[in-house]
Design a protein around this motif. Structure first.
Motif, PDB file in Angstrom:
ATOM      1  N   GLN A  87       0.808  -1.209   0.000  1.00 27.85           N
ATOM      2  CA  GLN A  87       0.000   0.000   0.000  1.00 27.85           C
ATOM      3  C   GLN A  87       0.850   1.272   0.000  1.00 27.85           C
ATOM      4  N   ARG A  88       2.177   1.121  -0.062  1.00 24.86           N
ATOM      5  CA  ARG A  88       3.055   2.300  -0.041  1.00 24.86           C
ATOM      6  C   ARG A  88       3.275   2.826  -1.458  1.00 24.86           C
ATOM      7  N   ILE A  89       3.334   4.147  -1.563  1.00 28.69           N
ATOM      8  CA  ILE A  89       3.622   4.756  -2.861  1.00 28.69           C
ATOM      9  C   ILE A  89       4.738   5.780  -2.683  1.00 28.69           C
ATOM     10  N   SER A  90       5.462   6.024  -3.765  1.00 21.20           N
ATOM     11  CA  SER A  90       6.561   6.987  -3.740  1.00 21.20           C
ATOM     12  C   SER A  90       6.011   8.382  -4.004  1.00 21.20           C
ATOM     13  N   ARG A  91       6.481   9.339  -3.224  1.00 20.02           N
ATOM     14  CA  ARG A  91       6.022  10.715  -3.430  1.00 20.02           C
ATOM     15  C   ARG A  91       6.605  11.316  -4.703  1.00 20.02           C
ATOM     16  N   SER A  92       7.590  10.659  -5.314  1.00 19.37           N
ATOM     17  CA  SER A  92       8.128  11.141  -6.586  1.00 19.37           C
ATOM     18  C   SER A  92       7.154  10.890  -7.733  1.00 19.37           C
ATOM     19  N   GLU A  93       6.080  10.111  -7.472  1.00 14.39           N
ATOM     20  CA  GLU A  93       5.068   9.849  -8.490  1.00 14.39           C
ATOM     21  C   GLU A  93       4.125  11.035  -8.705  1.00 14.39           C
ATOM     22  N   CYS A  94       4.357  12.114  -7.956  1.00 13.74           N
ATOM     23  CA  CYS A  94       3.387  13.212  -7.988  1.00 13.74           C
ATOM     24  C   CYS A  94       3.653  14.229  -9.089  1.00 13.74           C
ATOM     25  N   CYS A  95       4.633  13.985  -9.927  1.00 11.90           N
ATOM     26  CA  CYS A  95       5.062  15.037 -10.842  1.00 11.90           C
ATOM     27  C   CYS A  95       4.039  15.383 -11.908  1.00 11.90           C
ATOM     28  N   ARG A  96       2.957  14.643 -12.009  1.00 15.99           N
ATOM     29  CA  ARG A  96       1.880  14.978 -12.937  1.00 15.99           C
ATOM     30  C   ARG A  96       0.580  15.077 -12.167  1.00 15.99           C
ATOM     31  N   GLY A  97      -0.154  16.176 -12.381  1.00 14.73           N
ATOM     32  CA  GLY A  97      -1.417  16.357 -11.683  1.00 14.73           C
ATOM     33  C   GLY A  97      -2.075  17.655 -12.093  1.00 14.73           C
ATOM     34  N   PRO A  98      -3.181  17.992 -11.438  1.00 15.53           N
ATOM     35  CA  PRO A  98      -3.913  19.209 -11.787  1.00 15.53           C
ATOM     36  C   PRO A  98      -3.096  20.485 -11.574  1.00 15.53           C
ATOM     37  N   VAL A  99      -2.105  20.449 -10.668  1.00 18.77           N
ATOM     38  CA  VAL A  99      -1.277  21.614 -10.372  1.00 18.77           C
ATOM     39  C   VAL A  99       0.171  21.266 -10.692  1.00 18.77           C
ATOM     40  N   ALA A 100       0.867  22.165 -11.332  1.00 17.52           N
ATOM     41  CA  ALA A 100       2.269  21.945 -11.666  1.00 17.52           C
ATOM     42  C   ALA A 100       3.102  21.868 -10.394  1.00 17.52           C
ATOM     43  N   ALA A 101       4.163  21.065 -10.440  1.00 17.74           N
ATOM     44  CA  ALA A 101       5.006  20.875  -9.263  1.00 17.74           C
ATOM     45  C   ALA A 101       5.607  22.190  -8.794  1.00 17.74           C
ATOM     46  N   GLU A 102       6.011  23.056  -9.736  1.00 15.06           N
ATOM     47  CA  GLU A 102       6.613  24.343  -9.348  1.00 15.06           C
ATOM     48  C   GLU A 102       5.623  25.196  -8.557  1.00 15.06           C
ATOM     49  N   VAL A 103       4.367  25.220  -9.005  1.00 15.25           N
ATOM     50  CA  VAL A 103       3.330  25.992  -8.304  1.00 15.25           C
ATOM     51  C   VAL A 103       3.095  25.409  -6.913  1.00 15.25           C
ATOM     52  N   ALA A 104       3.018  24.075  -6.830  1.00 14.91           N
ATOM     53  CA  ALA A 104       2.794  23.420  -5.533  1.00 14.91           C
ATOM     54  C   ALA A 104       3.941  23.692  -4.575  1.00 14.91           C
ATOM     55  N   ARG A 105       5.177  23.660  -5.097  1.00 11.50           N
ATOM     56  CA  ARG A 105       6.337  23.930  -4.242  1.00 11.50           C
ATOM     57  C   ARG A 105       6.289  25.349  -3.684  1.00 11.50           C
ATOM     58  N   ALA A 106       5.876  26.283  -4.509  1.00  7.83           N
ATOM     59  CA  ALA A 106       5.799  27.674  -4.062  1.00  7.83           C
ATOM     60  C   ALA A 106       4.737  27.833  -2.965  1.00  7.83           C
ATOM     61  N   LEU A 107       3.583  27.185  -3.153  1.00  5.95           N
ATOM     62  CA  LEU A 107       2.518  27.260  -2.147  1.00  5.95           C
ATOM     63  C   LEU A 107       2.976  26.637  -0.822  1.00  5.95           C
ATOM     64  N   CYS A 108       3.620  25.474  -0.911  1.00  9.60           N
ATOM     65  CA  CYS A 108       4.033  24.765   0.309  1.00  9.60           C
ATOM     66  C   CYS A 108       5.175  25.486   1.008  1.00  9.60           C
ATOM     67  N   LYS A 109       6.031  26.149   0.222  1.00 12.35           N
ATOM     68  CA  LYS A 109       7.184  26.845   0.801  1.00 12.35           C
ATOM     69  C   LYS A 109       6.745  27.963   1.738  1.00 12.35           C
ATOM     70  N   GLU A 110       5.601  28.572   1.440  1.00 12.42           N
ATOM     71  CA  GLU A 110       5.089  29.651   2.295  1.00 12.42           C
ATOM     72  C   GLU A 110       4.795  29.155   3.704  1.00 12.42           C
ATOM     73  N   MET A 111       4.284  27.916   3.819  1.00 14.65           N
ATOM     74  CA  MET A 111       3.908  27.364   5.120  1.00 14.65           C
ATOM     75  C   MET A 111       5.013  26.507   5.738  1.00 14.65           C
ATOM     76  N   LEU A 112       5.837  25.908   4.881  1.00 13.53           N
ATOM     77  CA  LEU A 112       6.833  24.923   5.338  1.00 13.53           C
ATOM     78  C   LEU A 112       8.188  25.261   4.728  1.00 13.53           C
ATOM     79  N   PRO A 113       8.932  26.148   5.367  1.00 10.60           N
ATOM     80  CA  PRO A 113      10.207  26.596   4.782  1.00 10.60           C
ATOM     81  C   PRO A 113      11.281  25.507   4.702  1.00 10.60           C
ATOM     82  N   VAL A 114      11.220  24.489   5.590  1.00 12.57           N
ATOM     83  CA  VAL A 114      12.201  23.410   5.572  1.00 12.57           C
ATOM     84  C   VAL A 114      11.714  22.307   4.637  1.00 12.57           C
TER      85      VAL A 114
END
Length: 404
Positions: free
Chosen positions: A304-331
């Motif tokens: 039941q385990r999946i790799s988080r590297s599988e997320c590179c395709r989805g409704p939101v681009a990875a760059e946009v998601a990284r920017a959103l998450c960086k605001e809340m989670l700097p590390v």
């Protein structure tokens, strides 16, 4: 001459035999259930007859036997079918006949209670796990932390971190004191991403402390009370050792179970629930071999385990998601990677709040602050820059030219 010494009464001759029998039952019949109090009856009889001396010894035996008989009658219902109990009852009948003791008459005075030990553990302190542990072991207990949030991601008691594709109901905890079950469902119709949509937490009945209590939370229904409407452990002396408190209306509930050294946080962020716990190590380990499926203990099953590297395709681009998450989670740790994974696969920016809430709970619950951040190389979505894409295209062009 030649006649046996008849100066002792039959009861006095028989008493040492029964004394040994009672002592045997007291010391070796440890299989007696906690509800059957025959061992207490045995010990009271031994104590009442141990120092009998002088002319009133026979009367003292009768008093002790009547007390013994009365004690066995009081515990008859809970001792039904118990070997030690039935041996004691028959032994009492035999000795009362041999000693010519009447069934009615005075009984032995109850044993005096020991003077109160003001330095000892008070009865209500039994429902304060930390205080009780320090009293028994001379040191503070150790604690462990587990969390489940997002798609869902599991941080185990052993600081392993898994992203799971689980759907349906799975136990997070199943031990002697607690049962916690998470139910996951697709984040949207047709989506491969799942979220925790329901949590069921059962605080099991504990003598003198709490009645069994059940807490259930669902999306858009985060109650600040147990299923029966109560906000504590019930009417028992230690009922206040279990309490529920609303930290943020409809968004964050905290349950403190002091009787087992445990604190639980339940949150809702967007359309998903998250669970965090700080549990005493002794409590977290109180389970049998049959209770082997616990996500907080063993993590997700490998299938039941999946790799988080599988997320590179989805409704939101990875760059946009990284920017959103960086605001809340700097590390850029596993919480950051989980945030990017969830935002990319679901398209829901509220997942940034789920990861941030889980990190804040870990900051409070973890006994060792140095273990707050977990780093897993190659487990997250890597940003794909324009220069990297150009390099790939250029390399591909050279391969084509060389081919021709």
């Amino acid at each position: 001459m030649g006649k046996p010494d008849c100066s002792k009464s039959p009861g006095q001759r028989e008493h040492p035999i029964f004394f040994l029998r009672a002592l045997f039952l007291l010391l070796f019949c440890r299989h007696v259930s906690s509800q059957c109090k025959i061992l207490r009856c045995n010990s009271e009889y031994v104590a009442a007859t141990l120092n009998l001396r002088g002319a009133d010894r026979s009367a003292g035996y009768c008093d002790a036997l009547r007390s013994y008989s009365r004690c066995t009658r009081r515990t008859a219902r809970t001792c039904r079918g118990d070997l030690a109990y039935h041996s004691a009852v028959h032994g009492i009948e035999d000795l009362m006949i041999h000693n010519n003791c009447s069934k009615e008459g005075p009984t032995s005075p109850p044993r005096p209670r020991p003077p109160p030990n003001h330095q000892g553990l008070e009865p209500l302190a039994m429902c304060d796990y930390e205080k009780s542990f320090v009293y028994k072991h001379g040191q503070a207990p150790s604690y462990q932390h587990c969390a489940a949030f997002g798609d869902p991601h599991i941080r185990t008691f052993h600081d392993d971190f898994h992203t799971c594709r689980v759907e349906g109901s799975w136990p997070l905890l199943d031990n002697e004191y607690l049962f916690v079950q998470a139910t996951s469902s697709p984040v949207a119709k047709g989506s491969n991403a799942t979220v925790t949509s329901k949590l069921t937490i059962i605080f099991k009945n504990m003598k003198e402390c709490i009645d069994q209590k059940v807490y259930q939370a669902e999306i858009d229904n985060l109650p600040a009370a147990f299923e029966d409407g109560s906000v504590n452990g019930g009417e028992r002396p230690g009922g206040s050792s279990l309490a529920i408190r609303e930290r943020s209306a409809g968004r964050h509930v905290e349950i403190r179970a002091e009787y087992i050294g445990t604190t639980i946080a339940v949150r809702q962020a967007g359309r998903q629930l998250s669970f965090s716990i700080r549990a005493a190590e002794e409590v977290a380990r109180a389970f049998t071999e049959e209770q082997d499926l616990q996500l907080c203990v063993t993590g997700c099953p490998r299938s039941q385990r999946i790799s988080r590297s599988e997320c590179c395709r989805g409704p939101v681009a990875a760059e946009v998601a990284r920017a959103l998450c960086k605001e809340m989670l700097p590390v850029e740790d596993v919480y950051f990677q989980s945030c990017v994974f969830d935002v990319v696969t679901s398209g829901d920016a509220n997942f940034t709040m789920a990861a941030h809430g889980a990190l804040e709970d870990a900051r409070v619950f973890l006994p060792n602050a140095e273990k707050l951040h977990i780093f897993q190389a190659g487990a997250g979505c890597l940003p794909v820059s324009s220069s990297f894409l150009l390099l790939i295209l250029t390399s591909g062009l050279w391969v084509v030219l060389l081919h021709f």
